[in-house]
Design an enzyme around this catalytic site. Structure first.
Site, PDB file in Angstrom:
ATOM      1  CB  THR A 154      -0.920   0.034   1.247  1.00 38.79           C
ATOM      2  OG1 THR A 154      -0.108  -0.026   2.426  1.00 38.79           O
ATOM      3  CG2 THR A 154      -1.894  -1.128   1.231  1.00 38.79           C
ATOM      4  CG  ASP A 202       0.788  -3.107   9.912  1.00 39.61           C
ATOM      5  OD1 ASP A 202       1.171  -2.624   8.835  1.00 39.61           O
ATOM      6  OD2 ASP A 202      -0.337  -3.606  10.079  1.00 39.61           O
ATOM      7  CB  ILE A 203       5.694  -0.761   7.416  1.00 38.96           C
ATOM      8  CG1 ILE A 203       6.813  -1.462   8.218  1.00 38.96           C
ATOM      9  CG2 ILE A 203       6.193   0.542   6.817  1.00 38.96           C
ATOM     10  CD1 ILE A 203       7.303  -0.663   9.420  1.00 38.96           C
ATOM     11  CE  LYS A 209     -11.414  13.592  58.421  1.00 40.91           C
ATOM     12  NZ  LYS A 209     -11.879  13.687  59.823  1.00 40.91           N
ATOM     13  CG  HIS A 210      -6.669  13.293  56.869  1.00 44.32           C
ATOM     14  ND1 HIS A 210      -6.678  14.257  55.885  1.00 44.32           N
ATOM     15  CD2 HIS A 210      -7.324  13.830  57.924  1.00 44.32           C
ATOM     16  CE1 HIS A 210      -7.300  15.336  56.329  1.00 44.32           C
ATOM     17  NE2 HIS A 210      -7.711  15.101  57.558  1.00 44.32           N
ATOM     18  CD  GLU A 216     -15.658  15.797  52.560  1.00 42.48           C
ATOM     19  OE1 GLU A 216     -16.234  16.014  51.484  1.00 42.48           O
ATOM     20  OE2 GLU A 216     -15.032  16.667  53.197  1.00 42.48           O
ATOM     21  CG  ASN A 241       7.092   1.994  61.702  1.00 40.95           C
ATOM     22  OD1 ASN A 241       7.444   1.136  60.915  1.00 40.95           O
ATOM     23  ND2 ASN A 241       7.939   2.867  62.231  1.00 40.95           N
ATOM     24  CG  ASP A 277      10.325  -1.125  72.443  1.00 36.71           C
ATOM     25  OD1 ASP A 277      10.123  -1.899  71.485  1.00 36.71           O
ATOM     26  OD2 ASP A 277      10.892  -0.019  72.316  1.00 36.71           O
ATOM     27  CG  HIS A 283       6.633   3.962  53.077  1.00 40.43           C
ATOM     28  ND1 HIS A 283       6.817   2.608  53.200  1.00 40.43           N
ATOM     29  CD2 HIS A 283       7.365   4.536  54.076  1.00 40.43           C
ATOM     30  CE1 HIS A 283       7.629   2.370  54.227  1.00 40.43           C
ATOM     31  NE2 HIS A 283       7.970   3.506  54.772  1.00 40.43           N
TER      32      HIS A 283
END
Length: 538
Positions: free
Chosen positions: A65, A124-125, A273-274, A326, A415, A492, A538
């Site tokens: 083509t 494809d060209i 929340k947040h 919200e 954490n 701890d 994170h």
């Protein structure tokens, strides 16, 4: 008017019916190779491209083509006297409709063990060249690269004899987007195969301006991932309320992922929340789950985002009377609940996501940093092992609530620790969490344990049990499980958990002081399970 069409497709879905429709409209069809053979076998009259160009297909079909009588017929500006004069002189006839889709390069390279030579042959060209030519000349030529468009294209031509300007504009952009994605796939593959370079190309569209960014002075937009399917905010339909902000999207996505993480047959509710789930519960009914999730932190639930895996009903809607939220995200809303919630507030956003309970299809997640982007596989699963490492055995009947606690912990910022218990048979709730602290012990002693007692006070006052508040707390803590998203670097954390009456703990383990932690747990009579899988967020 559409008088001549060129059809050359790799994906032949629907092409016969489309061509038959064109033929009935007296549109001449030009075609190539396998497409031409299929159309002829179906009794459709077709002119070969080689009859148009005067040249046979060459070099194994690589060249067929790429010829002025094809591209001139596509690119010629119909109302440009010079263009049309040159076309007439060169015996170039106009092509008004180009229907092309491309060799399946992406499918080819996704096959295991595919050779480079096979991949190269599936670049494809001629196809991209025709798509780009037709898309460039969209004022005069219609370009179709998606079989899903065949039906409405035929409908327009039947009605008016032409494809409308607006439709041609949409088709042109779609074609350029298609060739851009195609070239990006080739670049990604060849960069790795030939240069040893990793290339990441992402495609997003339909940018929508948001009310504001993280803060009022920041501008923000939301772009939809191209081709995204399944449970995604990109597929949610807003039924009510003002437009969303940047933070709304962040929190709603966290709520969606938190509910999806549970994968339970019961009703599940996350209250975010947040960007942290402050409430999470399962229940035999939506109302029960919503009430338990709300009890998980009634103070933080103010102005929160709610997500559930269950169609929102009127009883749940009425529970929110006098409570400010919200967003509510659900797979659907009962008509009476929808009407009730719409009347509750003009600003309450109601998001419907019918696909909410479908499995996630995404494999990787991404995070932008200045000048770069991070990619990682999605965090799937909650444990690699279930190893009770203490002398005090871990009760098997706490296994389900322990898994719930770790699912919740995965969705809390590090954490992170979560406290959860079975509040009725087979239903679980998070009574508190500690999130985002630089050290884990503060998440326990200053947040989770303290907050749990505050949250339990609300439940105690409502239930009015025949025991003291302190005894009530001790009773709940005795049945409570604490999950940690990472190992304990010191003992701890175990000490502070035991001081609050928490005797069952999940942790990934893996610290160089694991034995010290285990020894302390044994001394205090705490039962400790190591799961072997960390869940930093994170």
């Amino acid at each position: 008017m559409v008088k001549r069409a060129l059809l050359s497709v790799s994906d032949k879905t629907g092409i016969v019916d489309f061509a038959r429709g064109l033929e009935k409209l007296d549109i001449q069809i030009i075609s190539t190779g396998g497409t031409a053979r299929m159309l002829r076998d179906s009794g459709i009259e077709v002119m070969d491209v080689s009859d148009v160009t005067g040249f046979p297909e060459m070099m194994g079909g690589r060249v067929k083509t790429l010829h002025p009588r094809i591209h001139g017929g596509i690119l010629s500006i119909r109302d440009d006297h010079d263009h049309m004069g040159e076309a007439q002189k060169a015996e170039v006839e106009m092509i008004d409709l180009v229907v092309v889709n491309l060799y399946p390069f992406e499918v080819t390279v996704s096959k295991e063990g595919v050779l480079l030579d096979e991949a190269i042959e599936n670049i494809d060209i001629g196809g991209p060249a025709m798509l780009r030519s037709a898309a460039k000349n969209y004022r005069y030529v219609s370009v179709v690269c998606d079989p899903d468009d065949y039906g409405h294209i035929l409908k327009e031509i039947r009605s008016t004899g032409v494809v409308s300007q607006k439709t041609r504009e949409v088709l042109a952009v779609k074609a350029f987007r298609h060739t851009a994605d195609y070239d990006a796939t080739i670049d990604t593959y060849l960069s790795k195969e030939l240069l040893g370079e990793e290339v990441l190309r992402l495609s997003y569209k339909d940018g929508v301006t948001l009310r504001y960014g993280e803060n009022w002075h920041q501008a923000a937009k939301f772009y939809k991932e191209d081709g995204v399917t399944g449970p995604s905010l990109a597929n949610a339909k807003q039924l009510h309320g003002k437009e969303l902000s940047y933070n709304n999207y962040i929190d709603a996505d966290n709520a969606l992922q938190t509910v999806k993480e549970l994968s339970c047959s019961n009703a599940a509710v996350a209250i975010v929340k947040h960007n942290n789930p402050c409430g999470l519960a399962t229940g035999n009914t939506l109302l029960q789950a919503l009430g338990a999730a709300w009890d998980g932190d009634p103070i933080s639930a103010y102005g929160s985002i709610i997500c559930t895996n269950t169609v929102f009903d009127l009883k749940a809607a009425e529970f929110l009377n006098g409570k400010f939220v919200e967003i509510i995200l659900a797979p659907g809303f009962e008509p009476d609940a929808l009407e009730y919630l719409k009347n509750k507030s003009a600003n309450l956003r109601l998001l419907e996501l019918p696909e909410l309970n479908e499995p996630f299809e995404v494999e990787n997640t991404y995070k932008f940093v200045i000048g770069g982007i991070l990619e990682q596989s999605r965090n799937v699963g909650i444990y690699d092992k279930w190893d009770c490492v203490t002398e005090t055995p871990y009760p098997e009947d706490l296994r389900a609530v322990s898994e719930f606690a770790m699912h919740a912990c995965k969705c809390v910022k590090s954490n992170a620790v979560t406290l959860a218990f079975e509040y009725v048979d087979g239903c679980y709730m998070m009574i508190s969490m500690g999130a985002g602290q630089p050290n884990r012990v503060d998440s326990i002693r200053k947040l989770a344990a303290t907050k749990a007692r505050e949250n339990l006070k609300v439940m105690y006052d409502r239930e009015s049990p025949e025991m003291s508040y302190e005894d009530y707390c001790n009773d709940v803590f005795a049945k409570c499980v604490m999950a940690s998203d990472a190992f304990f670097p010191f003992d701890d954390s175990v000490v502070h958990a035991e001081e609050n009456g928490i005797m069952y703990i999940l942790s990934p383990g893996g610290s160089i002081r694991d034995q010290e932690v285990i020894d302390t747990a044994n001394r205090l009579g705490v039962s400790l399970v190591f799961t072997g899988m960390r869940h930093f967020l994170h």
